[in-house]
Design a protein around this motif. Structure first.
Motif, PDB file in Angstrom:
ATOM      1  N   ASP A 298      -4.811  -2.596 -14.981  1.00 57.89           N
ATOM      2  CA  ASP A 298      -5.652  -1.748 -13.968  1.00 57.89           C
ATOM      3  C   ASP A 298      -5.063  -1.994 -12.497  1.00 57.89           C
ATOM      4  O   ASP A 298      -4.702  -2.707 -11.927  1.00 57.89           O
ATOM      5  CB  ASP A 298      -6.838  -2.403 -12.918  1.00 57.89           C
ATOM      6  N   GLN A 299      -3.752  -0.752 -12.499  1.00 60.34           N
ATOM      7  CA  GLN A 299      -3.171  -1.112 -11.363  1.00 60.34           C
ATOM      8  C   GLN A 299      -3.730  -0.978 -10.102  1.00 60.34           C
ATOM      9  O   GLN A 299      -2.761  -1.262  -8.751  1.00 60.34           O
ATOM     10  CB  GLN A 299      -2.159   0.567 -11.340  1.00 60.34           C
ATOM     11  N   ASP A 300      -5.053  -0.332  -9.466  1.00 60.14           N
ATOM     12  CA  ASP A 300      -5.549  -1.336  -8.243  1.00 60.14           C
ATOM     13  C   ASP A 300      -6.014  -2.382  -8.783  1.00 60.14           C
ATOM     14  O   ASP A 300      -5.649  -2.846  -7.320  1.00 60.14           O
ATOM     15  CB  ASP A 300      -6.309  -0.008  -8.405  1.00 60.14           C
ATOM     16  N   GLU A 301      -6.096  -2.880  -9.452  1.00 63.57           N
ATOM     17  CA  GLU A 301      -6.470  -4.446  -8.974  1.00 63.57           C
ATOM     18  C   GLU A 301      -5.247  -4.967  -9.129  1.00 63.57           C
ATOM     19  O   GLU A 301      -4.970  -5.863  -8.407  1.00 63.57           O
ATOM     20  CB  GLU A 301      -7.278  -4.430 -11.009  1.00 63.57           C
ATOM     21  N   TYR A 302      -4.429  -4.374  -9.300  1.00 63.89           N
ATOM     22  CA  TYR A 302      -2.941  -5.378  -8.985  1.00 63.89           C
ATOM     23  C   TYR A 302      -2.519  -5.181  -7.714  1.00 63.89           C
ATOM     24  O   TYR A 302      -2.445  -6.303  -7.074  1.00 63.89           O
ATOM     25  CB  TYR A 302      -2.005  -4.814  -9.984  1.00 63.89           C
ATOM     26  N   ALA A 303      -2.719  -4.106  -7.278  1.00 62.70           N
ATOM     27  CA  ALA A 303      -2.614  -3.993  -5.701  1.00 62.70           C
ATOM     28  C   ALA A 303      -3.648  -4.652  -4.766  1.00 62.70           C
ATOM     29  O   ALA A 303      -2.813  -5.013  -4.234  1.00 62.70           O
ATOM     30  CB  ALA A 303      -2.957  -2.488  -4.882  1.00 62.70           C
ATOM     31  N   ILE A 304      -4.802  -5.130  -5.055  1.00 66.55           N
ATOM     32  CA  ILE A 304      -5.870  -5.809  -4.518  1.00 66.55           C
ATOM     33  C   ILE A 304      -5.257  -7.620  -5.114  1.00 66.55           C
ATOM     34  O   ILE A 304      -5.158  -8.250  -3.793  1.00 66.55           O
ATOM     35  CB  ILE A 304      -6.715  -5.846  -4.745  1.00 66.55           C
ATOM     36  N   ARG A 305      -5.718  -7.756  -6.182  1.00 69.12           N
ATOM     37  CA  ARG A 305      -5.270  -9.273  -6.040  1.00 69.12           C
ATOM     38  C   ARG A 305      -4.031  -9.663  -6.023  1.00 69.12           C
ATOM     39  O   ARG A 305      -3.955 -10.879  -6.339  1.00 69.12           O
ATOM     40  CB  ARG A 305      -6.130  -9.340  -7.942  1.00 69.12           C
ATOM     41  N   LEU A 306      -2.580  -8.857  -6.423  1.00 67.71           N
ATOM     42  CA  LEU A 306      -1.398  -9.597  -6.113  1.00 67.71           C
ATOM     43  C   LEU A 306      -1.281  -9.046  -4.497  1.00 67.71           C
ATOM     44  O   LEU A 306      -0.433  -9.659  -4.090  1.00 67.71           O
ATOM     45  CB  LEU A 306      -0.848  -9.028  -6.880  1.00 67.71           C
ATOM     46  N   LYS A 307      -1.775  -8.772  -3.787  1.00 62.51           N
ATOM     47  CA  LYS A 307      -1.806  -8.590  -2.489  1.00 62.51           C
ATOM     48  C   LYS A 307      -0.576  -7.796  -2.337  1.00 62.51           C
ATOM     49  O   LYS A 307       0.545  -8.742  -1.230  1.00 62.51           O
ATOM     50  CB  LYS A 307      -1.845 -10.803  -1.853  1.00 62.51           C
ATOM     51  N   TYR A 308      -0.308  -7.021  -2.677  1.00 66.13           N
ATOM     52  CA  TYR A 308       0.473  -5.910  -2.370  1.00 66.13           C
ATOM     53  C   TYR A 308       0.930  -5.932  -0.939  1.00 66.13           C
ATOM     54  O   TYR A 308       1.785  -6.038  -0.894  1.00 66.13           O
ATOM     55  CB  TYR A 308       0.667  -4.914  -2.920  1.00 66.13           C
ATOM     56  N   ASN A 309       0.049  -5.584  -0.270  1.00 60.83           N
ATOM     57  CA  ASN A 309       0.485  -5.529   1.464  1.00 60.83           C
ATOM     58  C   ASN A 309       0.182  -6.612   1.786  1.00 60.83           C
ATOM     59  O   ASN A 309       1.321  -6.307   3.268  1.00 60.83           O
ATOM     60  CB  ASN A 309      -1.010  -4.693   2.160  1.00 60.83           C
ATOM     61  N   GLU A 310       0.439  -7.183   2.033  1.00 59.89           N
ATOM     62  CA  GLU A 310       1.332  -9.215   2.410  1.00 59.89           C
ATOM     63  C   GLU A 310       1.737  -9.552   2.194  1.00 59.89           C
ATOM     64  O   GLU A 310       2.720 -10.658   2.255  1.00 59.89           O
ATOM     65  CB  GLU A 310      -0.618  -9.543   1.723  1.00 59.89           C
ATOM     66  N   ARG A 311       3.307  -8.635   1.068  1.00 61.96           N
ATOM     67  CA  ARG A 311       3.692  -9.910   0.809  1.00 61.96           C
ATOM     68  C   ARG A 311       5.417  -8.640   1.153  1.00 61.96           C
ATOM     69  O   ARG A 311       5.009  -7.389   1.044  1.00 61.96           O
ATOM     70  CB  ARG A 311       4.045  -9.393  -0.467  1.00 61.96           C
ATOM     71  N   ASP A 312       6.261  -9.369   1.292  1.00 60.16           N
ATOM     72  CA  ASP A 312       8.290  -8.642   1.470  1.00 60.16           C
ATOM     73  C   ASP A 312       7.884  -7.900   0.760  1.00 60.16           C
ATOM     74  O   ASP A 312       8.008  -8.643  -0.565  1.00 60.16           O
ATOM     75  CB  ASP A 312       8.869  -9.798   1.721  1.00 60.16           C
ATOM     76  N   PHE A 313       8.529  -7.052   0.995  1.00 59.80           N
ATOM     77  CA  PHE A 313       8.634  -5.905  -0.630  1.00 59.80           C
ATOM     78  C   PHE A 313      10.556  -6.072  -0.864  1.00 59.80           C
ATOM     79  O   PHE A 313      10.475  -5.478  -2.359  1.00 59.80           O
ATOM     80  CB  PHE A 313       8.362  -4.523   0.020  1.00 59.80           C
ATOM     81  N   GLY A 314      10.886  -7.122   0.065  1.00 61.04           N
ATOM     82  CA  GLY A 314      12.666  -7.154  -0.436  1.00 61.04           C
ATOM     83  C   GLY A 314      12.491  -7.210  -2.086  1.00 61.04           C
ATOM     84  O   GLY A 314      13.558  -6.821  -3.057  1.00 61.04           O
ATOM     85  N   PRO A 315      11.949  -8.716  -2.547  1.00 57.96           N
ATOM     86  CA  PRO A 315      12.038  -9.438  -3.817  1.00 57.96           C
ATOM     87  C   PRO A 315      11.362  -7.912  -4.632  1.00 57.96           C
ATOM     88  O   PRO A 315      11.743  -7.648  -6.353  1.00 57.96           O
ATOM     89  CB  PRO A 315      11.505 -10.362  -3.854  1.00 57.96           C
TER      90      PRO A 315
END
Length: 162
Positions: free
Chosen positions: A80-97
């Motif tokens: 579930d890609q949307d669940e990944y985005a929420i639970r893995l806090k995509y928008n709170e993390r630096d995207f460089g790595p």
């Protein structure tokens, strides 16, 4: 021996796959850094979320190809890609790595694609969400995947008026 037109199509898809990272990087050029986590299009991911998704998706896709090539009737697990985005806090993390992971996974997998033989291209398994899933299916999906998200990032930038 495979037909010439099939081989040509595969080579075009492999080239598109290899160009995906650069296409995403190009889409991020001039994207306002302060707006990377913004949601200018309601219901759509931010640029930051897209990049994290690409890293996770590329990691999963790399494993999927390897399973198809090494396991008989491989089971390809959906997620579930949307669940990944929420639970893995995509928008709170630096995207460089995440960009580095996306690039590394894709570059490493491209080396495998370049070395596949005719037998490799006949392999298939079963995807938990879509059923029969062949190596050619994999290539069609992931050749376009990064390009589709690059276009999405450009739409976000346009919506921001940048």
């Amino acid at each position: 021996m495979i037909p010439k037109e099939k081989e040509t199509e595969r080579q075009e898809l492999i080239s598109k796959y290899k160009a995906g990272f650069d296409e995403v990087m190009d889409s991020l050029k001039d994207f306002p850094s302060a707006a990377l986590t913004a949601h200018p299009i309601e219901g759509k991911w931010s640029a930051c979320e897209i990049v994290h998704h690409l890293a996770d998706s590329e990691t999963a896709s790399a494993i999927r190809l390897r399973k198809l090539l090494t396991e008989d009737d491989a089971l390809i697990q959906g997620y579930d890609q949307d669940e990944y985005a929420i639970r893995l806090k995509y928008n709170e993390r630096d995207f460089g790595p995440a960009l580095e992971a996306f690039h590394s996974a894709r570059s490493n997998t491209a080396q495998i694609l370049d070395r596949m033989n005719d037998e490799d291209w006949t392999r298939a398994g079963t995807h938990t969400e879509s059923g029969r899933y062949s190596v050619d299916d994999w290539l069609r999906i992931y050749a376009a995947h990064a390009h589709n998200h690059a276009a999405q990032i450009r739409r976000l930038r346009d919506a921001l008026g940048s």
